[in-house]
Each structure stands twice: as structure tokens, then as C-alpha cells.
Design an enzyme around this catalytic site. Structure first.
Site, PDB file in Angstrom:
ATOM      1  N   THR A   1      -6.983  -0.517  -2.623  1.00 25.04           N
ATOM      2  CA  THR A   1      -6.909  -1.903  -1.800  1.00 25.04           C
ATOM      3  C   THR A   1      -5.912  -1.628  -0.796  1.00 25.04           C
ATOM      4  O   THR A   1      -5.336  -0.533  -0.520  1.00 25.04           O
ATOM      5  CB  THR A   1      -5.867  -2.499  -2.938  1.00 25.04           C
ATOM      6  OG1 THR A   1      -6.057  -4.052  -2.708  1.00 25.04           O
ATOM      7  CG2 THR A   1      -4.626  -2.221  -3.218  1.00 25.04           C
TER       8      THR A   1
ATOM      9  N   CYS B   1     -11.151  -2.622  -4.540  1.00 23.67           N
ATOM     10  CA  CYS B   1     -11.373  -2.587  -5.910  1.00 23.67           C
ATOM     11  C   CYS B   1     -12.622  -2.145  -6.527  1.00 23.67           C
ATOM     12  O   CYS B   1     -12.880  -2.152  -7.813  1.00 23.67           O
ATOM     13  CB  CYS B   1     -10.960  -3.781  -6.655  1.00 23.67           C
ATOM     14  SG  CYS B   1      -9.159  -4.293  -6.164  1.00 23.67           S
TER      15      CYS B   1
ATOM     16  N   GLY C   1      -2.999   1.723 -12.169  1.00 25.48           N
ATOM     17  CA  GLY C   1      -4.255   1.640 -12.426  1.00 25.48           C
ATOM     18  C   GLY C   1      -5.083   0.920 -11.345  1.00 25.48           C
ATOM     19  O   GLY C   1      -4.535   0.556 -10.334  1.00 25.48           O
TER      20      GLY C   1
END
Length: 242
Positions: A93, A194, A89
Site C-alpha cells: 500500500t 493490497c 498483515g
């Protein structure tokens, strides 16, 4: 309520049904991302079939970017390093030297089949570990991960010190968390970490906060906190992968 998030009973995740310790593996050499994913998927399948114990795998990756299930191509601003699509999920990053990656392979069916509670427990594990270094990590209702308030940067400013991205298959978790101990933070500038492009939100590390420590010292703190949240562990070392 804790920082806007409903309190959860984390003790229900602390012990598997049969009570075996979690195997705690530390890789001493950087592990390429595709090799790590293949090893995790294989181990998760073995855990689901009750052919192997649960596993906590600590490692570092060579410099790279990963894009989770919600990742957006436009969030990669500058392709400095290889980028890998990931089934975890989350969004985009960075991973690299000086960042402690912890891949967590637990049987949630035996512990508690609740992904939300599992993610909250991962956050609690990180928060307790950071407290060992006099750093106050915090949860946020609208942002997964662990954050540090930075009033020195301006009103409402916060920096992310740890990211969380998990996958659950047959109620066994894999992927996990990444905690910035002393990575090169400039590598985060090549992405929108993110998916958060709000200028109030940045990225930090223990070293950036003036809490420099060795990875070995940090790992000891991680292990102590892990026992408190998830239960006992049994450690071993590996030169590369599983």
C-alpha cells in the site's frame, strides 16, 4: 449478517479491564516509517508489561510504500518512493501526505482476545467516522478494509477508502489503519494496492468523493467515533514521534 459478514458484538472491545482512557497522540510533522515502527514496537512492549497506557497514534508519513506479510514484489509496478517491508498483515500500500494513518496499540487480552473481532471493530470505527461526512463505507467478506460503492464508474465498481493492516504480539495490537482524506491518489497507480488487480476495484478519498475537509476536522470525527467503539481517550500532541 452485515454485507455478508457475521455480525459481531463490538461492545466487548469498548473498555479495558481497568478502565483507563486510551492515550490519543497526534504528531504534527510527518514521521519516517522506520521511526514509527520502532516507536510502536517499544510502546506495545510497555503496554504488554503494564508499564504504559494503551495508545492511539495519529500521523502522516512522507510518501512511501509498505509491503505487509503477504506482499508480492511484482505488485510494485514503479518504484517512485522508498518501499519498506512491514510486519503488519496485508500486502502493498501507499502512505503519504493527506492520508490519516492511525496506529492502534490496544491490550486485547484485557479487552477481548479475538483478532477477528478487533479488525471488525476497526472497520466499524472507520465506517462511523465516514458517516460524519455523508459517506457510506462498507465492509466486504472477502476484502479487509472499508469500501465505497461507485455505480457511477460501472456495475460492480467499488473504491477502497481505508486500508487495515495489524500485528498482534502478546495480545497487544500495533500498526492499524490508513484513511484517505486528500492524498495524491495517482501514487496508488504505481502499485497493485493490497494485491487487488480487478479493474472493478479502485482507490478513493474524501476529497475525490466531493467531501473535502481539513485533517483537524477529520481527527475530531475520528475521536468521537473511537469513543463509541473503543472507549474514552486522553489527547496530547507531539512534534515528531513518541
Amino acid at each position: 449478517m452485515v454485507n455478508g459478514r457475521q455480525s459481531l458484538d463490538l461492545t466487548s472491545l469498548s473498555q479495558p479491564g481497568r478502565g483507563e482512557p486510551v492515550e490519543w497522540l497526534t504528531s504534527t510533522m510527518p514521521v519516517p516509517y522506520p521511526e514509527a515502527v520502532a516507536a510502536m514496537e517499544a510502546r506495545a512492549a510497555e503496554i504488554a508489561a503494564h508499564h504504559a497506557p494503551e495508545l492511539l497514534w495519529l500521523l502522516e508519513h512522507p510518501p512511501l510504500y509498505t509491503s505487509g506479510a503477504s506482499g508480492k514484489l511484482q505488485d510494485l509496478l514503479e518504484p517512485r518512493f522508498p518501499t519498506f517491508a512491514s510486519s503488519r498483515g496485508g500486502q502493498l500500500t501507499y502512505h503519504g501526505p493527506g492520508q490519516r494513518v492511525a496506529y492502534v496499540m490496544l491490550d486485547l487480552k484485557r479487552r477481548r482476545p479475538d483478532v477477528r473481532a478487533f479488525v471488525a471493530s476497526l472497520e466499524e470505527w472507520i465506517i462511523r467516522t465516514l458517516a460524519s461526512f455523508d459517506v457510506r463505507g462498507e465492509r466486504r467478506e472477502d476484502r479487509v478494509g472499508v469500501w465505497v460503492s461507485r455505480p457511477d464508474k460501472g456495475a460492480g465498481c467499488e473504491d477502497k477508502i481505508a486500508a487495515i493492516g495489524v500485528r498482534v504480539r502478546r495480545w497487544v495490537s500495533f500498526h492499524g489503519v490508513s484513511i484517505n482524506v486528500q492524498p495524491d491518489l495517482s501514487h496508488f497507480e504505481a502499485i497493485v494496492p493490497c494485491g487487488l488487480d480487478d479493474p472493478r476495484y479502485g482507490v478513493t478519498s474524501l476529497a475525490d468523493l466531493g467531501r473535502a475537509t481539513t485533517m483537524a476536522e477529520f481527527d475530531l470525527a475520528l475521536r468521537r467515533s473511537f469513543r463509541d467503539v473503543f472507549g474514552p481517550v486522553e489527547a496530547r500532541l507531539a512534534e515528531t514521534t513518541l
